[in-house]
Write a protein that holds these residues in place. Structure first.
Motif, PDB file in Angstrom:
ATOM      1  N   ILE A 236      -1.740  -3.753  11.263  1.00 17.12           N
ATOM      2  CA  ILE A 236      -2.245  -4.232   9.978  1.00 17.12           C
ATOM      3  C   ILE A 236      -2.266  -5.757  10.077  1.00 17.12           C
ATOM      4  CG2 ILE A 236      -1.899  -4.328   7.488  1.00 17.12           C
ATOM      5  CD1 ILE A 236      -2.583  -1.556   8.462  1.00 17.12           C
ATOM      6  N   THR A 237      -3.441  -6.319  10.114  1.00 20.15           N
ATOM      7  CA  THR A 237      -3.598  -7.729  10.431  1.00 20.15           C
ATOM      8  C   THR A 237      -2.819  -8.654   9.498  1.00 20.15           C
ATOM      9  OG1 THR A 237      -5.194  -9.542  10.641  1.00 20.15           O
ATOM     10  CG2 THR A 237      -5.728  -7.823   9.064  1.00 20.15           C
ATOM     11  N   GLU A 238      -2.306  -9.718  10.105  1.00 21.55           N
ATOM     12  CA  GLU A 238      -1.579 -10.748   9.385  1.00 21.55           C
ATOM     13  C   GLU A 238      -2.474 -11.478   8.379  1.00 21.55           C
ATOM     14  OE1 GLU A 238       0.633 -14.441  11.332  1.00 21.55           O
ATOM     15  OE2 GLU A 238       1.430 -12.503  11.920  1.00 21.55           O
ATOM     16  N   ALA A 239      -3.776 -11.487   8.669  1.00 18.65           N
ATOM     17  CA  ALA A 239      -4.715 -12.177   7.782  1.00 18.65           C
ATOM     18  C   ALA A 239      -4.721 -11.576   6.379  1.00 18.65           C
ATOM     19  CB  ALA A 239      -6.122 -12.128   8.367  1.00 18.65           C
ATOM     20  N   LEU A 240      -4.280 -10.326   6.258  1.00 18.18           N
ATOM     21  CA  LEU A 240      -4.222  -9.703   4.928  1.00 18.18           C
ATOM     22  C   LEU A 240      -3.175 -10.401   4.069  1.00 18.18           C
ATOM     23  CD1 LEU A 240      -5.656  -7.433   3.435  1.00 18.18           C
ATOM     24  CD2 LEU A 240      -3.924  -5.849   4.255  1.00 18.18           C
ATOM     25  N   GLY A 282      18.444   1.260   6.033  1.00 16.61           N
ATOM     26  CA  GLY A 282      17.933   2.518   5.493  1.00 16.61           C
ATOM     27  C   GLY A 282      16.727   2.382   4.606  1.00 16.61           C
ATOM     28  N   GLY A 283      16.150   1.192   4.535  1.00 16.85           N
ATOM     29  CA  GLY A 283      15.009   0.968   3.660  1.00 16.85           C
ATOM     30  C   GLY A 283      13.672   1.145   4.367  1.00 16.85           C
ATOM     31  N   GLN A 284      12.610   1.127   3.586  1.00 19.78           N
ATOM     32  CA  GLN A 284      11.234   1.208   4.075  1.00 19.78           C
ATOM     33  C   GLN A 284      10.506  -0.041   3.603  1.00 19.78           C
ATOM     34  OE1 GLN A 284       9.141   3.459   5.939  1.00 19.78           O
ATOM     35  NE2 GLN A 284       7.761   1.726   5.632  1.00 19.78           N
ATOM     36  N   SER A 285       9.649  -0.567   4.442  1.00 19.48           N
ATOM     37  CA  SER A 285       8.877  -1.764   4.099  1.00 19.48           C
ATOM     38  C   SER A 285       7.432  -1.386   3.798  1.00 19.48           C
ATOM     39  CB  SER A 285       8.920  -2.775   5.247  1.00 19.48           C
ATOM     40  OG  SER A 285      10.248  -3.098   5.583  1.00 19.48           O
ATOM     41  N   TRP A 286       6.873  -2.107   2.847  1.00 18.15           N
ATOM     42  CA  TRP A 286       5.495  -1.838   2.432  1.00 18.15           C
ATOM     43  C   TRP A 286       4.732  -3.147   2.338  1.00 18.15           C
ATOM     44  CZ3 TRP A 286       4.468   3.382   1.420  1.00 18.15           C
ATOM     45  CH2 TRP A 286       5.593   4.207   1.272  1.00 18.15           C
ATOM     46  N   LEU A 287       3.438  -3.075   2.631  1.00 14.99           N
ATOM     47  CA  LEU A 287       2.565  -4.217   2.404  1.00 14.99           C
ATOM     48  C   LEU A 287       1.768  -3.936   1.128  1.00 14.99           C
ATOM     49  CD1 LEU A 287       1.616  -6.929   3.587  1.00 14.99           C
ATOM     50  CD2 LEU A 287      -0.262  -5.684   4.669  1.00 14.99           C
ATOM     51  N   ASP A 288       1.979  -4.773   0.142  1.00 13.90           N
ATOM     52  CA  ASP A 288       1.305  -4.601  -1.143  1.00 13.90           C
ATOM     53  C   ASP A 288       0.089  -5.520  -1.176  1.00 13.90           C
ATOM     54  OD1 ASP A 288       0.482  -4.278  -3.731  1.00 13.90           O
ATOM     55  OD2 ASP A 288       2.475  -4.490  -4.618  1.00 13.90           O
ATOM     56  N   ALA A 289      -1.086  -4.931  -0.988  1.00 15.56           N
ATOM     57  CA  ALA A 289      -2.332  -5.700  -0.961  1.00 15.56           C
ATOM     58  C   ALA A 289      -3.167  -5.469  -2.213  1.00 15.56           C
ATOM     59  CB  ALA A 289      -3.139  -5.319   0.284  1.00 15.56           C
ATOM     60  N   ARG A 290      -2.546  -4.940  -3.251  1.00 14.76           N
ATOM     61  CA  ARG A 290      -3.304  -4.598  -4.461  1.00 14.76           C
ATOM     62  C   ARG A 290      -3.772  -5.837  -5.217  1.00 14.76           C
ATOM     63  NH1 ARG A 290       0.927  -0.341  -6.942  1.00 14.76           N
ATOM     64  NH2 ARG A 290       2.305  -2.049  -6.280  1.00 14.76           N
ATOM     65  N   THR A 291      -3.185  -7.005  -4.882  1.00 14.19           N
ATOM     66  CA  THR A 291      -3.607  -8.231  -5.559  1.00 14.19           C
ATOM     67  C   THR A 291      -4.721  -8.959  -4.805  1.00 14.19           C
ATOM     68  OG1 THR A 291      -1.877  -9.474  -4.405  1.00 14.19           O
ATOM     69  CG2 THR A 291      -1.327  -8.564  -6.568  1.00 14.19           C
ATOM     70  N   VAL A 292      -5.079  -8.463  -3.625  1.00 13.54           N
ATOM     71  CA  VAL A 292      -6.155  -9.087  -2.855  1.00 13.54           C
ATOM     72  C   VAL A 292      -7.472  -8.904  -3.603  1.00 13.54           C
ATOM     73  CG1 VAL A 292      -7.471  -8.996  -0.699  1.00 13.54           C
ATOM     74  CG2 VAL A 292      -4.975  -8.762  -0.665  1.00 13.54           C
ATOM     75  N   GLN A 309      -8.066   6.974   6.869  1.00 11.91           N
ATOM     76  CA  GLN A 309      -7.723   8.089   7.754  1.00 11.91           C
ATOM     77  C   GLN A 309      -6.378   8.707   7.391  1.00 11.91           C
ATOM     78  OE1 GLN A 309      -7.983   6.802  11.882  1.00 11.91           O
ATOM     79  NE2 GLN A 309      -9.826   5.618  11.433  1.00 11.91           N
ATOM     80  N   HIS A 310      -5.532   7.942   6.704  1.00 12.39           N
ATOM     81  CA  HIS A 310      -4.206   8.427   6.303  1.00 12.39           C
ATOM     82  C   HIS A 310      -4.113   8.669   4.801  1.00 12.39           C
ATOM     83  CE1 HIS A 310      -3.382   6.693  10.288  1.00 12.39           C
ATOM     84  NE2 HIS A 310      -2.345   7.509  10.337  1.00 12.39           N
ATOM     85  N   GLY A 311      -5.280   8.746   4.159  1.00 14.29           N
ATOM     86  CA  GLY A 311      -5.299   9.061   2.734  1.00 14.29           C
ATOM     87  C   GLY A 311      -4.804   7.944   1.835  1.00 14.29           C
ATOM     88  N   ILE A 312      -4.930   6.707   2.298  1.00 19.64           N
ATOM     89  CA  ILE A 312      -4.454   5.556   1.530  1.00 19.64           C
ATOM     90  C   ILE A 312      -5.624   4.643   1.185  1.00 19.64           C
ATOM     91  CG2 ILE A 312      -3.037   3.442   1.634  1.00 19.64           C
ATOM     92  CD1 ILE A 312      -1.141   4.953   3.488  1.00 19.64           C
ATOM     93  N   ASP A 313      -5.677   4.197  -0.050  1.00 20.58           N
ATOM     94  CA  ASP A 313      -6.621   3.156  -0.456  1.00 20.58           C
ATOM     95  C   ASP A 313      -5.790   1.907  -0.750  1.00 20.58           C
ATOM     96  OD1 ASP A 313      -8.415   1.402  -1.545  1.00 20.58           O
ATOM     97  OD2 ASP A 313      -9.276   2.822  -2.974  1.00 20.58           O
ATOM     98  N   PRO A 314      -5.788   0.921   0.161  1.00 24.21           N
ATOM     99  CA  PRO A 314      -4.906  -0.240  -0.005  1.00 24.21           C
ATOM    100  C   PRO A 314      -5.231  -1.096  -1.230  1.00 24.21           C
ATOM    101  CG  PRO A 314      -6.464  -0.616   1.774  1.00 24.21           C
ATOM    102  CD  PRO A 314      -6.613   0.828   1.376  1.00 24.21           C
ATOM    103  N   ARG A 315      -6.367  -0.826  -1.854  1.00 29.29           N
ATOM    104  CA  ARG A 315      -6.693  -1.564  -3.074  1.00 29.29           C
ATOM    105  C   ARG A 315      -5.923  -1.022  -4.270  1.00 29.29           C
ATOM    106  NH1 ARG A 315     -12.944  -0.894  -1.468  1.00 29.29           N
ATOM    107  NH2 ARG A 315     -12.032   1.161  -1.090  1.00 29.29           N
ATOM    108  N   SER A 316      -5.367   0.193  -4.097  1.00 29.26           N
ATOM    109  CA  SER A 316      -4.572   0.783  -5.185  1.00 29.26           C
ATOM    110  C   SER A 316      -3.246   1.345  -4.699  1.00 29.26           C
ATOM    111  CB  SER A 316      -5.374   1.903  -5.864  1.00 29.26           C
ATOM    112  OG  SER A 316      -5.774   2.887  -4.916  1.00 29.26           O
ATOM    113  N   ASP A 317      -3.059   1.478  -3.378  1.00 29.45           N
ATOM    114  CA  ASP A 317      -1.826   2.023  -2.814  1.00 29.45           C
ATOM    115  C   ASP A 317      -1.180   1.004  -1.873  1.00 29.45           C
ATOM    116  OD1 ASP A 317      -2.481   4.559  -3.965  1.00 29.45           O
ATOM    117  OD2 ASP A 317      -3.817   4.942  -2.258  1.00 29.45           O
TER     118      ASP A 317
END
Length: 489
Positions: A236-240, A282-292, A309-317
């Motif tokens: 997942i590119t750093e440019a995001l 024990g945590g999970q990390s997420w990239l939140d791009a919903r503000t892009v 391909q993984h059922g994710i829309d990064p504009r809302s997920d």
């Protein structure tokens, strides 16, 4: 040997000297270069300068860099972009014709040139592959791997032995051998590299007597797509993050807040360590791009396609991410002209170490290095016309590890050479590998030990080599004491 961006640039620049180019795959596919979502760093924007680019490279590299190599790279970057454009690379431009420039971690301003948004590597490789395929001085043989190096009576390179994809082995006389075989990510449990990035070229060079340098410096990219389907993870590119995305935990709390003054755009080693600690807890990390912004998503077709391909829309997920091995700053020790300590052996790209990246590579300097250093090496070899001497003896890297031994080597390397290291874990990994004859006798095991030994010997933290038991302070960017680049936690 090698069909990535560095190898192709060497082949083109060596004209009219005849070149035989061996690669595992043909064309633009199957290489780390083609998978690169980042762009090419170049000081081409208003108010930017190669000196600023060089300064950011030195900061990211913890001042472990070869300063001359860094300056040469930064100064050559604008011309590299122009040369690729002359071959047909279509870089992203605004309506007024000026290059669209992105910003990535470690850069103090926007200076990343892209082609097709986050598909820059693929776009550039398509152009270079077409140029090489049409070059009359290049004979390109795909589906081949390097098996052995032939040495003459006086110890210089005299030939190579390669294996084709149907198992045939053929010797070839060679006065000059260029290794452009990529990185080592496939040796680890999680990597953004392709299968072919297994360190075999590096292992063979070391076995033949070439010197290595900075082998302990291994960059983990903080944002590989967290997937349970194998060890080769999409990037997942750093440019995001440069476009406004942020790293958060399960509750949406920003992970980089209070960790570094540059926040989500801190150098990769800093971000990877933060996410690694969170994962260990024990945590999970997420990239939140919903503000892009919606218009910015045009620059990220690869991310959108991957997520779909993984059922994710990064504009809302949110996107699940995890650190993964991305780049090896160390490699075959070479001078600024790509020459190794073994006469007739040259190296370029990720398998080489000229000191340009220091202890941690700055974002989008890798494609740039492949172009700049590849062209320079090809130009140097252009006028050399030595006839190869007879091969006196052949050197190979050693036997292949069986599947069980390889899995154990992977386990030990991943545990010991992650974003957080300790003398105890490094020593334990070395003891386990040396204590297992099947591991220690394989070329993968020998290479693993060559990576572990300097990491154990380097007691103080620096760049991507972070010792939790280090006696040094937390500001590991030696020589730069300004708060802007010091690691807070």
């Amino acid at each position: 040997m090698g069909g990535g961006i560095a190898g192709l640039c060497v082949a083109l620049a060596a004209a009219p000297r005849p070149v035989v180019l061996f690669s595992r795959s043909r064309g633009a596919e199957g290489t780390a270069s083609a998978m690169a979502q980042g762009g090419i760093a170049a000081a081409v924007g208003p108010g930017d300068d190669a000196v600023f680019h060089a300064a950011d490279t030195l900061v990211a590299g913890a001042c472990h860099n070869h300063v001359g190599a860094v300056l040469d790279l930064a100064l050559a970057a604008p011309d590299a972009v122009q040369w690729l454009a002359s071959l047909g690379a279509h870089f992203d431009c605004a309506d007024d014709g000026r290059l669209c420039l992105g910003r990535e971690g470690g850069h103090d301003r926007a200076r990343i040139v892209h082609a097709g948004g986050d598909a820059t590597g693929h776009a550039v490789m398509q152009v270079l592959a077409a140029a090489v395929a049409n070059a009359p001085h290049v004979h390109w043989l795909a589906g081949h791997t390097l098996q052995a190096i032939g040495l003459s009576a006086d110890g210089r390179v005299a030939g190579v032995r390669v294996r084709g994809d149907v198992g045939q082995v053929a010797p070839l006389a060679a006065a000059d051998l260029v290794l452009a075989t990529g990185g080592i990510g496939a040796l680890f449990g999680a990597t953004t590299n392709p299968e072919g990035a297994d360190g075999s070229g590096l292992a063979l060079a070391l076995a033949a007597g070439a010197e290595g340098r900075d082998l302990e410096f291994i960059q983990w990219h903080p944002t590989a797509f967290a997937s349970s389907s194998g060890r080769h993870l999409p990037l997942i590119t750093e440019a995001l993050r440069g476009a406004g995305a942020s790293l958060v935990d399960e509750q949406g709390v920003p992970l980089m807040q209070g960790t570094h003054p540059l926040g989500d755009l801190a150098p990769r080693d800093v971000v990877a360590r933060r996410l690694w600690r969170h994962r260990r807890a024990g945590g999970q990390s997420w990239l939140d791009a919903r503000t892009v912004e919606e218009t910015a998503w045009r620059q990220f077709p690869s991310v959108l396609s991957l997520c779909a391909q993984h059922g994710i829309d990064p504009r809302s997920d949110r996107i699940p991410v995890t650190p993964a091995v991305h780049f090896h700053m160390g490699g075959i020790a070479v001078g600024q002209q790509g020459e190794s300590s073994l006469a007739g052996l040259h190296a370029v790209g990720e398998v080489a170490c000229s000191g340009v990246h220091g202890a941690n590579r700055l974002a989008s300097n890798s494609l740039l290095e492949g172009v700049v250093c590849g062209r320079a090496l090809g130009a140097r070899l252009r006028s050399r016309g030595e006839r190869p001497a007879p091969v006196r003896h052949w050197v190979d890297a050693g036997p292949e590890a069986d599947s069980e031994s390889r899995e154990h080597i992977t386990m030990h390397l991943t545990a010991a050479l992650g974003p957080l290291r300790s003398g105890e874990s490094l020593a334990a990994a070395m003891a386990a590998i040396t204590g297992g004859p099947a591991m220690a006798g394989s070329w993968q095991g020998r290479l693993a030990l060559a990576l572990l030994a300097p990491a154990l010997a380097r007691k103080r933290s620096r760049g991507a080599h972070y010792r939790v038991d280090s006696t040094s302070g937390h500001n590991i960017r030696q020589g730069i004491e300004t708060p802007a680049y010091g690691e807070i936690a």
